[in-house]
Design a protein around this motif. Sequence first.
Motif, PDB file in Angstrom:
ATOM      1  N   GLN A  35       5.286  10.188   1.420  1.00 35.08           N
ATOM      2  CA  GLN A  35       4.446  11.376   1.358  1.00 35.08           C
ATOM      3  C   GLN A  35       4.267  12.012   2.731  1.00 35.08           C
ATOM      4  OE1 GLN A  35       1.185   9.431  -0.513  1.00 35.08           O
ATOM      5  NE2 GLN A  35       1.991   9.694  -2.591  1.00 35.08           N
ATOM      6  N   PHE A  36       4.179  11.200   3.775  1.00 36.35           N
ATOM      7  CA  PHE A  36       4.058  11.715   5.138  1.00 36.35           C
ATOM      8  C   PHE A  36       5.296  12.523   5.523  1.00 36.35           C
ATOM      9  CE2 PHE A  36       5.082  10.989   9.670  1.00 36.35           C
ATOM     10  CZ  PHE A  36       4.027  11.691  10.246  1.00 36.35           C
ATOM     11  N   VAL A  37       6.466  11.995   5.204  1.00 35.14           N
ATOM     12  CA  VAL A  37       7.714  12.693   5.530  1.00 35.14           C
ATOM     13  C   VAL A  37       7.827  13.988   4.724  1.00 35.14           C
ATOM     14  CG1 VAL A  37      10.238  12.566   5.416  1.00 35.14           C
ATOM     15  CG2 VAL A  37       8.918  10.586   6.214  1.00 35.14           C
ATOM     16  N   VAL A  38       7.537  13.904   3.414  1.00 31.83           N
ATOM     17  CA  VAL A  38       7.627  15.087   2.553  1.00 31.83           C
ATOM     18  C   VAL A  38       6.640  16.159   3.008  1.00 31.83           C
ATOM     19  CG1 VAL A  38       7.226  15.938   0.204  1.00 31.83           C
ATOM     20  CG2 VAL A  38       8.502  13.825   0.560  1.00 31.83           C
TER      21      VAL A  38
ATOM     22  N   MET B 273      -2.232  -2.143  -1.695  1.00 35.12           N
ATOM     23  CA  MET B 273      -1.993  -1.487  -0.416  1.00 35.12           C
ATOM     24  C   MET B 273      -0.514  -1.427  -0.046  1.00 35.12           C
ATOM     25  SD  MET B 273      -3.362   0.244   1.972  1.00 35.12           S
ATOM     26  CE  MET B 273      -5.128  -0.075   2.068  1.00 35.12           C
ATOM     27  N   TRP B 274       0.285  -2.391  -0.499  1.00 40.25           N
ATOM     28  CA  TRP B 274       1.714  -2.311  -0.198  1.00 40.25           C
ATOM     29  C   TRP B 274       2.337  -1.104  -0.895  1.00 40.25           C
ATOM     30  CZ3 TRP B 274       4.195  -3.494   3.736  1.00 40.25           C
ATOM     31  CH2 TRP B 274       4.045  -4.702   4.402  1.00 40.25           C
ATOM     32  N   SER B 275       2.012  -0.904  -2.169  1.00 38.59           N
ATOM     33  CA  SER B 275       2.543   0.269  -2.871  1.00 38.59           C
ATOM     34  C   SER B 275       2.046   1.558  -2.231  1.00 38.59           C
ATOM     35  CB  SER B 275       2.130   0.242  -4.346  1.00 38.59           C
ATOM     36  OG  SER B 275       2.775  -0.799  -5.033  1.00 38.59           O
ATOM     37  N   ILE B 276       0.768   1.585  -1.881  1.00 39.77           N
ATOM     38  CA  ILE B 276       0.187   2.776  -1.287  1.00 39.77           C
ATOM     39  C   ILE B 276       0.814   3.055   0.080  1.00 39.77           C
ATOM     40  CG2 ILE B 276      -1.955   3.726  -0.337  1.00 39.77           C
ATOM     41  CD1 ILE B 276      -3.415   2.245  -2.621  1.00 39.77           C
TER      42      ILE B 276
ATOM     43  N   SER C 246      -1.807  10.912  -1.362  1.00 45.45           N
ATOM     44  CA  SER C 246      -2.054   9.951  -0.294  1.00 45.45           C
ATOM     45  C   SER C 246      -3.548   9.684  -0.125  1.00 45.45           C
ATOM     46  CB  SER C 246      -1.439  10.440   1.016  1.00 45.45           C
ATOM     47  OG  SER C 246      -1.945  11.716   1.367  1.00 45.45           O
ATOM     48  N   THR C 247      -4.349  10.743  -0.095  1.00 45.08           N
ATOM     49  CA  THR C 247      -5.793  10.555   0.026  1.00 45.08           C
ATOM     50  C   THR C 247      -6.386   9.962  -1.248  1.00 45.08           C
ATOM     51  OG1 THR C 247      -6.011  12.365   1.593  1.00 45.08           O
ATOM     52  CG2 THR C 247      -7.982  11.736   0.409  1.00 45.08           C
ATOM     53  N   SER C 248      -5.901  10.414  -2.389  1.00 35.24           N
ATOM     54  CA  SER C 248      -6.414   9.925  -3.663  1.00 35.24           C
ATOM     55  C   SER C 248      -6.194   8.426  -3.809  1.00 35.24           C
ATOM     56  CB  SER C 248      -5.734  10.676  -4.813  1.00 35.24           C
ATOM     57  OG  SER C 248      -6.227  10.247  -6.057  1.00 35.24           O
ATOM     58  N   SER C 249      -4.997   7.955  -3.500  1.00 36.92           N
ATOM     59  CA  SER C 249      -4.701   6.522  -3.647  1.00 36.92           C
ATOM     60  C   SER C 249      -5.471   5.696  -2.631  1.00 36.92           C
ATOM     61  CB  SER C 249      -3.200   6.282  -3.506  1.00 36.92           C
ATOM     62  OG  SER C 249      -2.722   6.721  -2.249  1.00 36.92           O
ATOM     63  N   GLY C 250      -5.586   6.206  -1.390  1.00 34.92           N
ATOM     64  CA  GLY C 250      -6.347   5.475  -0.386  1.00 34.92           C
ATOM     65  C   GLY C 250      -7.815   5.364  -0.737  1.00 34.92           C
TER      66      GLY C 250
ATOM     67  N   THR D  19       0.971   6.204   7.601  1.00 32.55           N
ATOM     68  CA  THR D  19       0.015   6.000   6.515  1.00 32.55           C
ATOM     69  C   THR D  19      -1.386   6.470   6.903  1.00 32.55           C
ATOM     70  OG1 THR D  19      -0.399   3.703   7.218  1.00 32.55           O
ATOM     71  CG2 THR D  19       1.314   4.056   5.582  1.00 32.55           C
ATOM     72  N   MET D  20      -1.756   6.311   8.182  1.00 33.23           N
ATOM     73  CA  MET D  20      -3.072   6.782   8.615  1.00 33.23           C
ATOM     74  C   MET D  20      -3.142   8.301   8.539  1.00 33.23           C
ATOM     75  SD  MET D  20      -6.109   5.997   9.532  1.00 33.23           S
ATOM     76  CE  MET D  20      -6.300   4.391  10.310  1.00 33.23           C
ATOM     77  N   ALA D  21      -2.080   8.982   8.978  1.00 36.27           N
ATOM     78  CA  ALA D  21      -2.064  10.440   8.873  1.00 36.27           C
ATOM     79  C   ALA D  21      -2.091  10.878   7.420  1.00 36.27           C
ATOM     80  CB  ALA D  21      -0.826  11.004   9.575  1.00 36.27           C
ATOM     81  N   ALA D  22      -1.391  10.135   6.565  1.00 34.55           N
ATOM     82  CA  ALA D  22      -1.339  10.491   5.147  1.00 34.55           C
ATOM     83  C   ALA D  22      -2.704  10.382   4.486  1.00 34.55           C
ATOM     84  CB  ALA D  22      -0.320   9.612   4.426  1.00 34.55           C
ATOM     85  N   ILE D  23      -3.461   9.334   4.808  1.00 32.86           N
ATOM     86  CA  ILE D  23      -4.745   9.118   4.132  1.00 32.86           C
ATOM     87  C   ILE D  23      -5.767  10.181   4.513  1.00 32.86           C
ATOM     88  CG2 ILE D  23      -5.499   7.482   5.913  1.00 32.86           C
ATOM     89  CD1 ILE D  23      -6.569   7.240   2.302  1.00 32.86           C
ATOM     90  N   VAL D  24      -5.762  10.636   5.765  1.00 32.56           N
ATOM     91  CA  VAL D  24      -6.803  11.580   6.182  1.00 32.56           C
ATOM     92  C   VAL D  24      -6.446  13.027   5.846  1.00 32.56           C
ATOM     93  CG1 VAL D  24      -7.604  10.055   8.012  1.00 32.56           C
ATOM     94  CG2 VAL D  24      -5.917  11.814   8.548  1.00 32.56           C
ATOM     95  N   LEU D  25      -5.158  13.312   5.669  1.00 35.00           N
ATOM     96  CA  LEU D  25      -4.732  14.688   5.368  1.00 35.00           C
ATOM     97  C   LEU D  25      -4.400  14.803   3.890  1.00 35.00           C
ATOM     98  CD1 LEU D  25      -2.489  15.378   8.479  1.00 35.00           C
ATOM     99  CD2 LEU D  25      -4.838  16.161   8.084  1.00 35.00           C
ATOM    100  N   GLY D  26      -5.407  15.056   3.098  1.00 40.53           N
ATOM    101  CA  GLY D  26      -5.228  15.110   1.657  1.00 40.53           C
ATOM    102  C   GLY D  26      -5.300  16.519   1.105  1.00 40.53           C
TER     103      GLY D  26
END
Length: 513
Positions: free
Chosen positions: A179-182, A169-172, A319-323, A47-54
Motif C-alpha cells: 500500500q505504501f508503494v501504491v 500484524m504480519w499480514s498488515i 492501511s489505517t483501517s487495518s492498523g 508501514t509506519m507511513a502507511a498507518i498514519v496516512l489513511g
Amino acid sequence: MAVDYAVIVVYLAGMLGMGWWGMRRAKSKSEFLVAGRRLGPWMYSGTMAAIVLGGASTIGGVGLGYQYGLSGAWMVFTIGLGLLALSVFFSARIARLKVYTVSEMLDLRYGGKAGLISGIVMWAYTLMLAVTSTIAYATIFNVLFEVDRTWAIVLGGTIVVAYSTLGGMWSITLTDMVQFVVKTIGVLLLLLPIAIVKAGGFGEMKAKLPTEYFDPLGIGGETIFTYVLIYTFGMLIGQDIWQRVFTARSDRTARWGGTVAGTYCLIYALAGAVIGTAAKVLFPKLDNPENAFATMVKEELPVGVRGLVLAAALAAVMSTSSGALIASATVANNDIWARLRGAVAPRGDGEGGEGAGTDRDEVKGNRAFILIMGVAVIVIAIQLDTVLEGLTVAYDLLVGGLLVPILGGLLWKRGTVHGALAGVIVGGLVVIAMMWQYSVLANEPVYYGLLSSLAAYVIVSLTTRPTDAAVLANWRERLSGRGGEEAAGETGETGADGAAGEAGAAEPASVPS
C-alpha cells in the motif's frame, strides 16, 4: 472503465493473498500482534507511513486543500510533526519496554490499576479511528463507480477484516508495504503532477483563486493550534502508532525509520493540499470538499492510471483501517477482556501456560477479537456520515484523556497511579461534556479536556503517596532495555528479539514481567 475495474480487482485480490501469506508466519502472540518485534528500517518506515496516512490524510487532506488552499496541508503536516517527535524523543524508550499496549505501559510505570480505565479510552479511540477509515470507502466507490454507500463500506471493510484476521500484524505489515508503494506512485508520482498540469500550472492557479488560497496560515491560527494539540500529540500516545513502534527490531530502527516516515508525511501533506487547490480551479462548484479527490480521479485521469490512483486511495484507507482494527482488538482483548475475566475467574485456567498450545490459543483469541471488532466497525461506519467528525471524536478522547498520564509517566517520576486515573477520568468526561455543550467539531472540548486532565493529574499526584520505589526501579530497568525479555522467556525466530511475556500480558491489571 473495465481496465480500472481490473486494476482494483487485482489489487484487492493481492491484499487477500498477502493476508493468507502472513497467516503462515503468525504462530505466536508476538508474531501476531507485533510481527515478532523484528522489522528492519525499510519495512518499518513504510508501514509506519502507511498507518498514519489513511483516508483522512488522503481524501480529507485533498478536501482541505480544496476548501482552504495550501494551508489545508496543516492537518497532515501536524501528523508528520507528531511522528517526528515520537521517533526522535520517545520511540527508543517505548520499544525497549517490550509490551503490547499503552495500558500495559501505564501499569508498568504506575504499579497497576490504571490499565482498565485507560484501556477503555484507548479502545474507544482506536475503534473510532477504524470507523473513520472505513467510512472513506463509501466516498471512493460511490463517486467513481456509483456503488451504494452501504455496500462500499461492507466490501472494503470485509477485505480489511479478512486479511487482518488471517495473519495479524504480519499480514498488515506485508499489505502496508504494498500500500505504501501504491500510494507513493498513485498520489505523489501520478495524481500530483497531472493535477498541476490540468489546472494550468501554479501561475494559472494563482490567477483564478483568491490570494488566501496561497497563504500558509490561511486556514487560521486557532485551527492550526488545535491540529497540533489533536494530531501532533495524538501521534505520541496512540495504540495504533505504539503497536508499530513495538514491531521495530532495535532502538535505531524505531528512531531513524520513524524519522524517515515522518518526513514522508510532510511531503504527502503538501501534495494533498496542492491537489485540492488544483481541484478547486477545475471543479469550483463541488457540494462536498471531501469529494474533490474522487472527482479529480474520475474526470481528469486516463483509463488505467485512474484505476491505479484509485488503488492508491484504497491503499491509504486500508492501511489505517487495518492498523486501527488490530489496535482496537489488541486493547479489547489484552486490556479490557483479560482484566474483566481475571476479576471474576480463578487463575490457572490455561491463560498463563507455555508452549505451542498456549501460542495457538493466544493467536486464536486475538483473531476472534479482530473479527468481532471488524464487524462492529462496519456496522458503526454505516451509521455515521463524515470522516472528520469521527476522527475528531477519536482524537479528542485520546488527547484529552490519555496524553497527560502517558507523557507524565515518561517524564515526571512524581506522578502516581491515582493521579493517572484522575487525569484519564476527568479529562475524558470533560471532553464528552464539552462536545455536548459546544459541538463535536468545536475546538473547546480538547482544550478544556487537556487542561482539566493536567490539573487533576498534578494535584492528585502531589496529594497521594509517591509511586513505590520498587515499581520505579523496575520501570527504569525496562526503559533501559533490561528485564522484559529475560522474564518473558519468549524470543523471535532469530533469537534476538524477545517479546513481552504472554502469560503476564494476559493477567489482569498487570504487565509482562
